[in-house]
Scaffold this active site. Structure first.
Site, PDB file in Angstrom:
ATOM      1  N   GLU A 171       0.821  -1.213   0.000  1.00 35.62           N
ATOM      2  CA  GLU A 171       0.000   0.000   0.000  1.00 35.62           C
ATOM      3  C   GLU A 171       0.855   1.263   0.000  1.00 35.62           C
ATOM      4  O   GLU A 171       0.474   2.284  -0.584  1.00 35.62           O
ATOM      5  CB  GLU A 171      -0.957   0.010   1.200  1.00 35.62           C
ATOM      6  CG  GLU A 171      -2.110  -0.972   1.092  1.00 35.62           C
ATOM      7  CD  GLU A 171      -1.721  -2.408   1.418  1.00 35.62           C
ATOM      8  OE1 GLU A 171      -0.590  -2.630   1.906  1.00 35.62           O
ATOM      9  OE2 GLU A 171      -2.540  -3.317   1.181  1.00 35.62           O
ATOM     10  N   PHE A 228      -9.103  -2.188   0.466  1.00 36.32           N
ATOM     11  CA  PHE A 228     -10.119  -1.884   1.487  1.00 36.32           C
ATOM     12  C   PHE A 228      -9.607  -0.702   2.310  1.00 36.32           C
ATOM     13  O   PHE A 228      -8.403  -0.632   2.582  1.00 36.32           O
ATOM     14  CB  PHE A 228     -10.305  -3.063   2.448  1.00 36.32           C
ATOM     15  CG  PHE A 228     -10.925  -4.273   1.815  1.00 36.32           C
ATOM     16  CD1 PHE A 228     -12.302  -4.465   1.841  1.00 36.32           C
ATOM     17  CD2 PHE A 228     -10.137  -5.229   1.201  1.00 36.32           C
ATOM     18  CE1 PHE A 228     -12.875  -5.595   1.261  1.00 36.32           C
ATOM     19  CE2 PHE A 228     -10.703  -6.350   0.615  1.00 36.32           C
ATOM     20  CZ  PHE A 228     -12.073  -6.537   0.637  1.00 36.32           C
ATOM     21  N   ALA A 229     -10.512   0.147   2.759  1.00 38.82           N
ATOM     22  CA  ALA A 229     -10.098   1.293   3.583  1.00 38.82           C
ATOM     23  C   ALA A 229      -9.288   0.826   4.791  1.00 38.82           C
ATOM     24  O   ALA A 229      -8.375   1.520   5.239  1.00 38.82           O
ATOM     25  CB  ALA A 229     -11.320   2.079   4.042  1.00 38.82           C
ATOM     26  N   ASP A 230      -9.607  -0.354   5.288  1.00 41.80           N
ATOM     27  CA  ASP A 230      -8.888  -0.903   6.448  1.00 41.80           C
ATOM     28  C   ASP A 230      -7.396  -1.061   6.167  1.00 41.80           C
ATOM     29  O   ASP A 230      -6.607  -1.186   7.101  1.00 41.80           O
ATOM     30  CB  ASP A 230      -9.444  -2.274   6.815  1.00 41.80           C
ATOM     31  CG  ASP A 230     -10.936  -2.240   7.004  1.00 41.80           C
ATOM     32  OD1 ASP A 230     -11.392  -2.343   8.154  1.00 41.80           O
ATOM     33  OD2 ASP A 230     -11.668  -2.094   6.000  1.00 41.80           O
ATOM     34  N   ILE A 242      -5.558   1.041   4.289  1.00 41.28           N
ATOM     35  CA  ILE A 242      -4.903   2.281   3.877  1.00 41.28           C
ATOM     36  C   ILE A 242      -3.768   2.618   4.851  1.00 41.28           C
ATOM     37  O   ILE A 242      -2.853   3.360   4.522  1.00 41.28           O
ATOM     38  CB  ILE A 242      -5.912   3.453   3.767  1.00 41.28           C
ATOM     39  CG1 ILE A 242      -5.330   4.562   2.874  1.00 41.28           C
ATOM     40  CG2 ILE A 242      -6.322   3.992   5.132  1.00 41.28           C
ATOM     41  CD1 ILE A 242      -6.336   5.594   2.432  1.00 41.28           C
ATOM     42  N   PRO A 265      -1.028   1.063   6.020  1.00 44.02           N
ATOM     43  CA  PRO A 265       0.380   0.932   5.592  1.00 44.02           C
ATOM     44  C   PRO A 265       0.775   1.980   4.543  1.00 44.02           C
ATOM     45  O   PRO A 265       1.962   2.218   4.341  1.00 44.02           O
ATOM     46  CB  PRO A 265       0.448  -0.474   4.973  1.00 44.02           C
ATOM     47  CG  PRO A 265      -0.750  -1.189   5.487  1.00 44.02           C
ATOM     48  CD  PRO A 265      -1.800  -0.146   5.725  1.00 44.02           C
ATOM     49  N   HIS A 303     -12.613  -5.350   7.365  1.00 43.27           N
ATOM     50  CA  HIS A 303     -13.176  -5.065   6.039  1.00 43.27           C
ATOM     51  C   HIS A 303     -14.406  -4.167   6.161  1.00 43.27           C
ATOM     52  O   HIS A 303     -15.335  -4.276   5.369  1.00 43.27           O
ATOM     53  CB  HIS A 303     -13.558  -6.365   5.304  1.00 43.27           C
ATOM     54  CG  HIS A 303     -12.390  -7.268   5.068  1.00 43.27           C
ATOM     55  ND1 HIS A 303     -11.940  -8.148   6.025  1.00 43.27           N
ATOM     56  CD2 HIS A 303     -11.568  -7.409   4.006  1.00 43.27           C
ATOM     57  CE1 HIS A 303     -10.891  -8.802   5.554  1.00 43.27           C
ATOM     58  NE2 HIS A 303     -10.639  -8.375   4.330  1.00 43.27           N
TER      59      HIS A 303
END
Ligand SMILES: Cc1ncc(C[n+]2csc(CCOP(=O)(O)OP(=O)(O)O)c2C)c(N)n1
Ligand SMILES: [Mg+2]
Length: 697
Positions: free
Chosen positions: A418, A441-443, A445, A447, A487
């Site tokens: 990421e 997934f926004a989760d 972001i 890294p 997620h």
């Protein structure tokens, strides 16, 4: 001094006399600058700085051989690279004093943190202070150059194709992000050099404490990068090595590491002084590149008296330039707000939102259609991320068919990196491209957040307007069907806190398509939050996310909200109505809840979270006197809580009630079990209850 070293130096100098003389002149300049700063440390150390003392030979070897079409990312110890490419001591000293005419940042960032976009010089994207973090943006430049060459978009350099140099300290190479950059450079064979200046020191931590192997051994894990280890204090050897490596890269287009061993002769920085902790100063002094170069110059026939006169001339020149720089103008206080965002050409809603005779489509397809239209029109547009390539077209099929249509060089999978996905856009954009990238997934972001904050968001501001980063970062977001703790997360509070990035959050297909167009033409970085629960309108009550596909020219300006529903005028003027200001899934919870209060609820969809449409927010807040904010995030320390504060501050006299907020229950994560998830998230019933209470005031 020169004589002693001459005895131990091989009598086989390969570099020509003119270059040796130029090298000597610049090395003497760098050394004199360092000595001048040290002698005047009470003044020069007001702002922290480091110098290249000890590292000059390899740096000059690089700087002197870079061409205007090349790119370089020097780090904070690289003032000799800057002299090598032709920056003057005066220009550098404007930075030491953070003056208005500092050519890199106009006084916004430290000494030797360059950014340069001059026609006749190598290009330098914005350089941050974060050790190792330049590796990804710089690899992004090389990626962009390769893309342009493959797509036939690159100019003809007559065999002198551009080289990209990423300069790093030895200790910075243990940063995780450096391995993401090396991985991509090796995998895709980018035309670049990682120059690692190995002085054996972190700040006070040494190599034995901080690494299991040096970069030469580390690089063995990255198949396809050729490594040269050299004595970087030997100018002749450095010059010849860089010459050979650049020549190969200009032709063969593949990556190298130059591992240059150097002594650190100066302080770590003006603030962290060598005598506090160094036990190797005597040994380091024996490797000083300056006497070594003098010996080489003499061997090439430059005599002692010429060298002495060069030293005297440079010393008095630096004295004069120092005084000039010290007395130069400071930045004007009001310039502090210059270059926050580059001006966008998209300021008006245009085109047909609902063309006649078309069927409704799901939101995920609106995104796809927008990207397809843009990629058809613009060869500089490309899309990359995890699983977006031809085999799957995105885990939500949000990029389906794009690789088939545009080819695997324009739509491709990346490794799970990421930081690279986000940070590479800095380089791609600098190279003149328009990347769409995707975080799966926004989760995930997080890294990549370092790159977003440290590099992407600050490039335009800290380069004093030279390097805006134009990119679109697509991020599927939100809770949908028991996605569970990894997620489902919402991340907008953190994103909107990063001020140099625009954050967009459409709630339906038409807005998504129109905003995707605006994001593409925006010269700034835009994060496009796309709610997974709205992609297919499968959740009851979200059918409104489907829309007739707007026409190709339809565009929605970033930073403009939309009135979704208006309360009736009488209810508003009698103080019996309220406005719900929301975004994303909140729009549908509000619409459903409002059915119980016919004519009494207006709804505003923000569409963009940063920059916010304060005109619309304040106008609607003042008009209704009763305001509710609905968010999928938890409330504490959130974007929405900040917005409530601002609404109350700006509209205190017009408000009839405290701003009401409906959001998730405040927990560290969204639990998996569907009963727990439902308990945690807002829904239409919760909004309805809160509306009842608000309207009672
Ligand atoms: C991400 C990050 N962490 C910590 C620091 C503080 N810091 C500045 S320089 C430095 C040491 C870097 O050593 P090296 O990369 O070997 O370069 P050198 O100074 O030796 O030339 C550290 C830890 C920083 N600037 N950035
Ligand atoms: Mg070091």
């Amino acid at each position: 001094m020169g004589d002693t070293v001459a005895k131990s130096t091989k009598l086989s100098v390969k570099t020509d006399k003119k270059t040796l003389l130029r090298g000597l002149e610049l090395m003497c300049t760098a050394k004199t600058l360092a000595e001048k700063y040290e002698a005047n440390k009470e003044i020069t150390a007001k702002y922290v700085h480091a110098t290249s003392r000890g590292h000059e030979a390899i740096q000059l070897a690089v700087g002197l051989q870079l061409k205007p079409q090349d790119w370089v990312a020097p780090y904070y110890r690289d003032d000799s690279i800057l002299l090598g490419i032709g920056m003057t001591p005066y220009e550098l000293m404007l930075q030491v004093f953070a003056k208005k005419d500092d050519p890199f940042s106009g006084g916004r960032t430290y000494y030797s943190h360059p950014s340069l976009n001059r026609e006749d010089m190598p290009k330098i994207p914005h350089q941050s202070s974060a050790t190792g973090m330049q590796a990804i943006p710089t690899t992004g430049v090389a990626m962009g150059i390769q893309y342009k060459e493959k797509q036939g978009l690159a100019p003809d350099y007559k065999g002198e194709n551009p080289v990209v140099v990423c300069s790093l300290g030895d200790a910075s190479c243990t940063e995780g992000e450096v391995s993401e950059a090396l991985q991509m450079a090796a995998l895709k064979q980018y035309p670049m050099v990682f120059l690692v200046q190995d002085n054996g020191w972190d700040i006070s931590a040494n190599a034995a404490e901080t690494r299991a192997q040096d970069i030469t051994k580390y690089a063995q894990g990255f198949n396809g990068i050729e490594v040269r280890t050299i004595d970087g204090s030997d100018f002749d050897l450095s010059f010849q090595t860089v010459k050979e490596v650049f020549e190969i890269i200009r032709k063969e287009r593949r990556p190298f590491i130059i591992h240059a061993k150097v002594p650190l002769l100066g302080h770590h920085t003006s603030g962290v002084r060598k005598e506090w902790y160094r036990d190797d100063l005597e040994e380091a002094a024996t490797r000083d590149p300056y006497p070594k170069l003098i010996a080489q110059a003499k061997e090439a026939g430059i005599d002692e008296s010429a060298i002495k006169s060069l030293e005297t001339t440079i010393a008095s020149y630096i004295d004069e330039e120092y005084t000039k720089a010290l007395n130069a103008e400071d930045p004007k206080p009001e310039s502090v707000t210059d270059f926050i965002f580059a001006p966008t050409p998209i300021t008006e809603e245009k085109g047909i939102r609902e063309p006649k005779g078309k069927k409704k489509t799901v939101m995920v397809d609106s995104a796809l259609f927008a990207v397809r239209e843009l990629m058809s029109k613009h060869p500089e547009a490309l899309l990359y991320g995890q699983d977006v390539g031809g085999r799957l077209g995105g885990v939500f099929r949000e990029a389906a068919t794009l690789a088939q249509q545009f080819g695997d060089d324009r739509v491709f999978n990346t490794p799970i990196q990421e930081a690279f996905i986000i940070g590479s856009t800095v380089g791609m954009s600098a190279a003149g491209l328009k990347p769409f990238v995707e975080v799966q997934f926004a989760d995930y972001i997080w890294p990549g957040l370092n790159q977003l904050f440290t590099e992407v968001s600050r490039s335009y501001y800290l380069s004093n307007g030279k390097w805006p980063v134009s990119c679109v970062i697509r991020v599927p977001i939100g809770a949908y069907g028991s996605g569970g703790p990894y997620h489902s997360s919402s991340v907008e509070s953190v994103l909107t806190n990063i001020r140099g990035v625009k954050t967009v959050y459409p709630s339906n297909g038409a807005d998504l398509k129109g905003l995707m167009k605006a994001a593409f033409y925006d010269p700034n970085p835009v994060v496009m939050l796309e709610h997974k629960g709205l992609y297919w309108s499968k959740i009851k009550g979200t059918e409104g996310a489907m829309s007739i596909e707007p026409d190709e020219d339809y565009i929605v300006p970033i930073g403009k909200g939309r009135i979704v529903q208006e309360a009736n005028a009488d209810a508003v003027s009698n103080g019996e109505a309220c406005v719900v200001i929301t975004y994303g899934m909140g729009v549908y919870w509000a619409l459903e809840a409002a059915k119980k209060f016919e004519g009494k609820v207006s709804i505003v969809d923000l569409r963009t979270l940063h920059p916010l449409d304060f005109d619309l927010i304040n106008e609607q807040s003042a008009k209704h006197g009763k305001v509710m904010l609905v968010t999928e995030e938890s409330i504490e320390a959130s974007f929405t809580l900040g917005l409530a504060g601002r609404i109350q501050r700006d509209n205190f006299k017009q408000l009839d009630a405290p701003v009401s907020i409906v959001g998730s229950i405040d927990t560290p994560a969204i639990p998996l079990n569907s009963i727990l998830e439902a308990e945690l998230l807002p829904n239409a019933n919760k909004v309805e209850k809160a509306l009842g209470e608000l309207l009672e005031w």
